[in-house]
Design a protein around this motif. Sequence first.
Motif, PDB file in Angstrom:
ATOM      1  N   THR A  86       0.961  -1.043   0.277  1.00  0.00           N
ATOM      2  CA  THR A  86      -0.066   0.210  -0.055  1.00  0.00           C
ATOM      3  C   THR A  86       0.860   1.179  -0.138  1.00  0.00           C
ATOM      4  O   THR A  86       2.101   1.111   0.040  1.00  0.00           O
ATOM      5  N   ILE A  87       0.314   2.560  -0.036  1.00  0.00           N
ATOM      6  CA  ILE A  87       0.769   3.584  -0.117  1.00  0.00           C
ATOM      7  C   ILE A  87       0.615   4.418   1.165  1.00  0.00           C
ATOM      8  O   ILE A  87      -0.609   4.367   1.559  1.00  0.00           O
ATOM      9  N   VAL A  88       1.692   5.147   1.807  1.00  0.00           N
ATOM     10  CA  VAL A  88       1.509   5.945   3.021  1.00  0.00           C
ATOM     11  C   VAL A  88       1.692   7.227   2.504  1.00  0.00           C
ATOM     12  O   VAL A  88       2.832   7.628   1.806  1.00  0.00           O
ATOM     13  N   ASP A  89       1.115   8.191   3.020  1.00  0.00           N
ATOM     14  CA  ASP A  89       1.313   9.650   2.569  1.00  0.00           C
ATOM     15  C   ASP A  89       2.138  10.150   3.880  1.00  0.00           C
ATOM     16  O   ASP A  89       1.855   9.979   5.006  1.00  0.00           O
ATOM     17  N   ARG A  90       3.385  11.048   3.329  1.00  0.00           N
ATOM     18  CA  ARG A  90       4.129  11.646   4.378  1.00  0.00           C
ATOM     19  C   ARG A  90       3.598  12.929   4.529  1.00  0.00           C
ATOM     20  O   ARG A  90       3.060  13.574   3.565  1.00  0.00           O
ATOM     21  N   THR A  91       4.071  13.739   5.571  1.00  0.00           N
ATOM     22  CA  THR A  91       3.535  14.990   6.011  1.00  0.00           C
ATOM     23  C   THR A  91       3.903  16.097   4.891  1.00  0.00           C
ATOM     24  O   THR A  91       3.444  17.058   4.882  1.00  0.00           O
ATOM     25  N   ASP A  92       5.216  15.603   4.447  1.00  0.00           N
ATOM     26  CA  ASP A  92       5.607  16.571   3.100  1.00  0.00           C
ATOM     27  C   ASP A  92       4.885  16.614   1.795  1.00  0.00           C
ATOM     28  O   ASP A  92       5.316  17.138   0.683  1.00  0.00           O
ATOM     29  N   GLY A  93       4.089  15.692   2.052  1.00  0.00           N
ATOM     30  CA  GLY A  93       3.285  15.429   0.597  1.00  0.00           C
ATOM     31  C   GLY A  93       3.648  14.269  -0.322  1.00  0.00           C
ATOM     32  O   GLY A  93       3.269  13.844  -1.329  1.00  0.00           O
ATOM     33  N   SER A  94       4.868  13.816   0.066  1.00  0.00           N
ATOM     34  CA  SER A  94       5.550  12.584  -0.665  1.00  0.00           C
ATOM     35  C   SER A  94       4.838  11.209  -0.242  1.00  0.00           C
ATOM     36  O   SER A  94       4.014  11.132   0.764  1.00  0.00           O
ATOM     37  N   LYS A  95       4.972  10.295  -0.839  1.00  0.00           N
ATOM     38  CA  LYS A  95       4.453   9.082  -0.545  1.00  0.00           C
ATOM     39  C   LYS A  95       5.689   7.803  -0.602  1.00  0.00           C
ATOM     40  O   LYS A  95       6.587   8.008  -1.117  1.00  0.00           O
ATOM     41  N   MET A  96       5.174   6.733   0.279  1.00  0.00           N
ATOM     42  CA  MET A  96       6.249   5.672   0.421  1.00  0.00           C
ATOM     43  C   MET A  96       5.376   4.477   0.368  1.00  0.00           C
ATOM     44  O   MET A  96       4.178   4.621   0.609  1.00  0.00           O
ATOM     45  N   TRP A  97       6.034   3.372   0.200  1.00  0.00           N
ATOM     46  CA  TRP A  97       5.654   2.046   0.139  1.00  0.00           C
ATOM     47  C   TRP A  97       5.343   1.460   1.609  1.00  0.00           C
ATOM     48  O   TRP A  97       6.151   1.809   2.329  1.00  0.00           O
ATOM     49  N   ALA A  98       4.240   0.601   1.710  1.00  0.00           N
ATOM     50  CA  ALA A  98       4.248  -0.018   3.081  1.00  0.00           C
ATOM     51  C   ALA A  98       3.880  -1.441   2.809  1.00  0.00           C
ATOM     52  O   ALA A  98       3.331  -1.747   1.644  1.00  0.00           O
ATOM     53  N   TYR A  99       4.009  -2.315   3.466  1.00  0.00           N
ATOM     54  CA  TYR A  99       3.817  -3.863   3.342  1.00  0.00           C
ATOM     55  C   TYR A  99       2.853  -3.993   4.526  1.00  0.00           C
ATOM     56  O   TYR A  99       3.200  -4.102   5.509  1.00  0.00           O
ATOM     57  N   LYS A 100       1.572  -4.558   4.107  1.00  0.00           N
ATOM     58  CA  LYS A 100       0.611  -4.867   5.232  1.00  0.00           C
ATOM     59  C   LYS A 100       0.219  -3.636   6.011  1.00  0.00           C
ATOM     60  O   LYS A 100       0.088  -4.186   7.354  1.00  0.00           O
ATOM     61  N   GLY A 101       0.546  -2.655   5.597  1.00  0.00           N
ATOM     62  CA  GLY A 101       0.357  -1.372   6.133  1.00  0.00           C
ATOM     63  C   GLY A 101       1.308  -0.739   6.912  1.00  0.00           C
ATOM     64  O   GLY A 101       1.405   0.586   7.227  1.00  0.00           O
ATOM     65  N   TRP A 102       2.466  -1.453   7.105  1.00  0.00           N
ATOM     66  CA  TRP A 102       3.544  -1.064   7.872  1.00  0.00           C
ATOM     67  C   TRP A 102       4.768  -0.297   6.778  1.00  0.00           C
ATOM     68  O   TRP A 102       5.186  -0.844   5.851  1.00  0.00           O
ATOM     69  N   PRO A 103       4.839   1.180   7.124  1.00  0.00           N
ATOM     70  CA  PRO A 103       5.678   1.541   6.207  1.00  0.00           C
ATOM     71  C   PRO A 103       7.240   0.812   5.992  1.00  0.00           C
ATOM     72  O   PRO A 103       7.610   0.319   7.068  1.00  0.00           O
ATOM     73  N   LEU A 104       7.846   0.933   4.797  1.00  0.00           N
ATOM     74  CA  LEU A 104       9.139   0.237   4.759  1.00  0.00           C
ATOM     75  C   LEU A 104      10.199   1.211   4.746  1.00  0.00           C
ATOM     76  O   LEU A 104      10.194   2.257   4.002  1.00  0.00           O
ATOM     77  N   TYR A 105      11.407   1.101   5.017  1.00  0.00           N
ATOM     78  CA  TYR A 105      12.531   1.837   5.328  1.00  0.00           C
ATOM     79  C   TYR A 105      13.999   0.957   4.993  1.00  0.00           C
ATOM     80  O   TYR A 105      14.005  -0.282   5.217  1.00  0.00           O
ATOM     81  N   TYR A 106      14.984   1.719   4.718  1.00  0.00           N
ATOM     82  CA  TYR A 106      16.368   1.037   4.415  1.00  0.00           C
ATOM     83  C   TYR A 106      16.999   1.539   5.761  1.00  0.00           C
ATOM     84  O   TYR A 106      16.528   2.480   6.438  1.00  0.00           O
ATOM     85  N   TRP A 107      18.215   1.074   5.859  1.00  0.00           N
ATOM     86  CA  TRP A 107      18.870   1.411   7.097  1.00  0.00           C
ATOM     87  C   TRP A 107      20.306   1.899   6.517  1.00  0.00           C
ATOM     88  O   TRP A 107      20.946   1.211   5.910  1.00  0.00           O
ATOM     89  N   LYS A 108      20.845   3.206   7.006  1.00  0.00           N
ATOM     90  CA  LYS A 108      21.689   3.804   6.355  1.00  0.00           C
ATOM     91  C   LYS A 108      23.205   2.874   6.435  1.00  0.00           C
ATOM     92  O   LYS A 108      24.008   3.267   5.637  1.00  0.00           O
ATOM     93  N   ASP A 109      23.260   2.091   7.563  1.00  0.00           N
ATOM     94  CA  ASP A 109      24.670   1.212   7.934  1.00  0.00           C
ATOM     95  C   ASP A 109      24.715   0.191   6.853  1.00  0.00           C
ATOM     96  O   ASP A 109      25.676  -0.557   7.247  1.00  0.00           O
ATOM     97  N   ASP A 110      23.590  -0.453   6.488  1.00  0.00           N
ATOM     98  CA  ASP A 110      23.626  -1.651   5.492  1.00  0.00           C
ATOM     99  C   ASP A 110      24.546  -0.946   4.195  1.00  0.00           C
ATOM    100  O   ASP A 110      24.195  -0.025   3.544  1.00  0.00           O
ATOM    101  N   ALA A 111      25.719  -1.789   4.162  1.00  0.00           N
ATOM    102  CA  ALA A 111      26.627  -1.252   2.958  1.00  0.00           C
ATOM    103  C   ALA A 111      26.251  -2.190   1.429  1.00  0.00           C
ATOM    104  O   ALA A 111      26.667  -1.478   0.406  1.00  0.00           O
TER     105      ALA A 111
END
Length: 130
Positions: A86-111
């Motif tokens: 699904t799609i989650v709206d961010r407060t700045d108007g951008s959109k991000m992906w979610a899986y089963k409703g849970w927003p998805l993120y990367y981790w900066k330290d994964d190389a």
Amino acid sequence: MQFRSVLAGAAMLALFAAPAFAEDYVGGAVKSVDIGGKMVLTGANDMTLYIFDKDAPGVTNCYEQCAINWPPLMADASAAPEGDFTIVDRTDGSKMWAYKGWPLYYWKDDAKPGDITGDGVGGVWHLAVE
């Protein structure tokens, strides 16, 4: 007869030794790959995706420094929900992906692909597992 047994054994070994193939979702923006026996979601760049306990289904609570450390898996403005994604709206108007409703993120330290160094960070970050 023994040659057939050896050949059959080699075929079975090859079958079980073959790597798990990644599944593609939402036009390739998300994949599922076997990491340590778990089907873990990754981005199109093959980097591991995570979920955040402080979010709620359909709501992201990761902004400012959090979003620098944990970049969201952004979605195009024209992206549409597909199955469990699904799609989650961010407060700045951008959109991000979610899986089963849970927003998805990367981790900066994964190389590199396959890294899972963000799993368990702060007790609130977890692998996005299918």
